[in-house]
Design an enzyme around this catalytic site. Structure first.
Site, mmCIF file in Angstrom:
data_model
loop_
_atom_site.group_PDB
_atom_site.id
_atom_site.type_symbol
_atom_site.label_atom_id
_atom_site.label_comp_id
_atom_site.label_asym_id
_atom_site.label_seq_id
_atom_site.Cartn_x
_atom_site.Cartn_y
_atom_site.Cartn_z
ATOM 1 N N GLU A 178 -8.939 10.817 49.887
ATOM 2 C CA GLU A 178 -8.597 12.128 50.586
ATOM 3 C C GLU A 178 -6.852 11.887 50.226
ATOM 4 O OE1 GLU A 178 -9.747 13.988 54.039
ATOM 5 O OE2 GLU A 178 -7.680 14.733 54.373
ATOM 6 N N GLU A 183 0.675 18.346 55.850
ATOM 7 C CA GLU A 183 -0.054 19.090 57.117
ATOM 8 C C GLU A 183 1.001 19.459 58.053
ATOM 9 O OE1 GLU A 183 -4.219 17.001 57.888
ATOM 10 O OE2 GLU A 183 -2.789 15.536 57.642
#
Length: 291
Positions: A178, A183
């Site tokens: 990933e 974020e």
């Protein structure tokens, strides 16, 4: 004569000073009401291979995007998240040349589960290995909001994901890999972070991450960039690097990043969401991928 010469010198000095200030942007700066712009950096990836400029209005381009709505086993998204992802235009649409992902407080029932919040999670129908990804975005706000722009290997074994539906889902997370380009947690407003998850570093134990504080993440557009090559990944905002991943020992645990990955856009809602939260939007001007 002396006074006249001094006057000419002052005029010339003033003109030169004005030109210097104008050139350096000290006066008459470029308008940054909508974006801080990108500080260009040298890149080996300069050929545009895929993009979405999000022009127009109405539904998203189904040729480019897939709505991922299927709940994982247990009826909630991983990490105790409390939203439903939907394929409704209420939660994802084009407006005035921008993609709008909208997180809302509303009672919504789907797949036999009633939840009090809705949002959207989009999978790109394009996957690639190595390149530069640029996203110009303005982030939602509110304690408990968790927007992300990230990549997953298309071989992830995840029921309901686009590439799994196409038969590619053979490897479990985190072994599949990933890449988190961005974020942002509303409880830590204006701090943005990037990370990589793999078999050597994942979940709450992830050690490969970095971030930076930026100005007005929810009120100004910024450009979030991933530069991904065979040797390293470099993460930046407006050209300012905050994390570089280049493990000295590249093996299946540390570097599953030599195969095709796809883009995910989503806003998650955490259990500690502000009870006064009603709605907030992630606006994206464009996504561009260069190789």
């Amino acid at each position: 004569m002396t006074k006249r010469v001094l006057t000419y010198k002052r005029i010339i000095t003033g003109v030169l000073l004005f030109l210097y200030l104008a050139f350096t942007g000290t006066i008459c700066p470029q308008d940054d009401s909508d974006s801080f712009g990108e500080r260009p950096r040298d890149s080996a990836f300069n050929t545009l291979v895929w993009s979405d400029e999000f022009d127009g209005a109405g539904p998203i381009d189904s040729e480019k995007w897939f709505h991922q709505t299927q709940l994982p086993p247990g009826g909630s998204w991983w990490g105790g998240l409390i939203q439903h992802y939907t394929d409704r235009e209420d939660n994802s649409h084009l407006r005035k040349g921008y993609l709008n992902l909208v997180a809302k407080k509303e009672l919504f029932e789907d797949q036999g589960e009633i939840k009090q919040y809705t949002s959207a999670r989009l999978n790109s129908k394009f996957a690639f290995t190595y390149g530069r990804v640029e996203i110009k975005a303005k982030l939602p706000e509110g304690i408990g909001t968790w927007p992300a722009i990230w990549l997953l290997s298309k071989n992830i074994n995840e029921d309901g994901a686009y590439w799994d539906n196409q038969g590619f889902g053979t490897v479990n997370w985190p072994t599949c890999g990933e890449i988190d380009i961005l974020e942002h947690w509303g409880k830590n407003q204006d701090y943005v972070s990037s990370a990589v998850h793999n078999a050597s570093s994942y979940g709450h134990e992830v050690i490969n991450l970095g971030g930076q504080n930026i100005l007005d993440a929810s009120n100004k557009f910024h450009i979030y960039t991933l530069e991904w090559s065979e040797e390293e990944m470099v993460f930046s905002v407006d050209g300012v690097t905050h994390f570089k991943y280049e493990p000295s020992d590249k093996n299946s645990d540390t570097w599953p990043y030599d195969s095709d990955y796809y883009v995910i856009l989503n806003i998650a809602i955490e259990p500690d969401i502000d009870p006064g939260f009603i709605e907030s939007t992630m606006e994206i001007d464009y996504i561009r991928i260069y190789q």
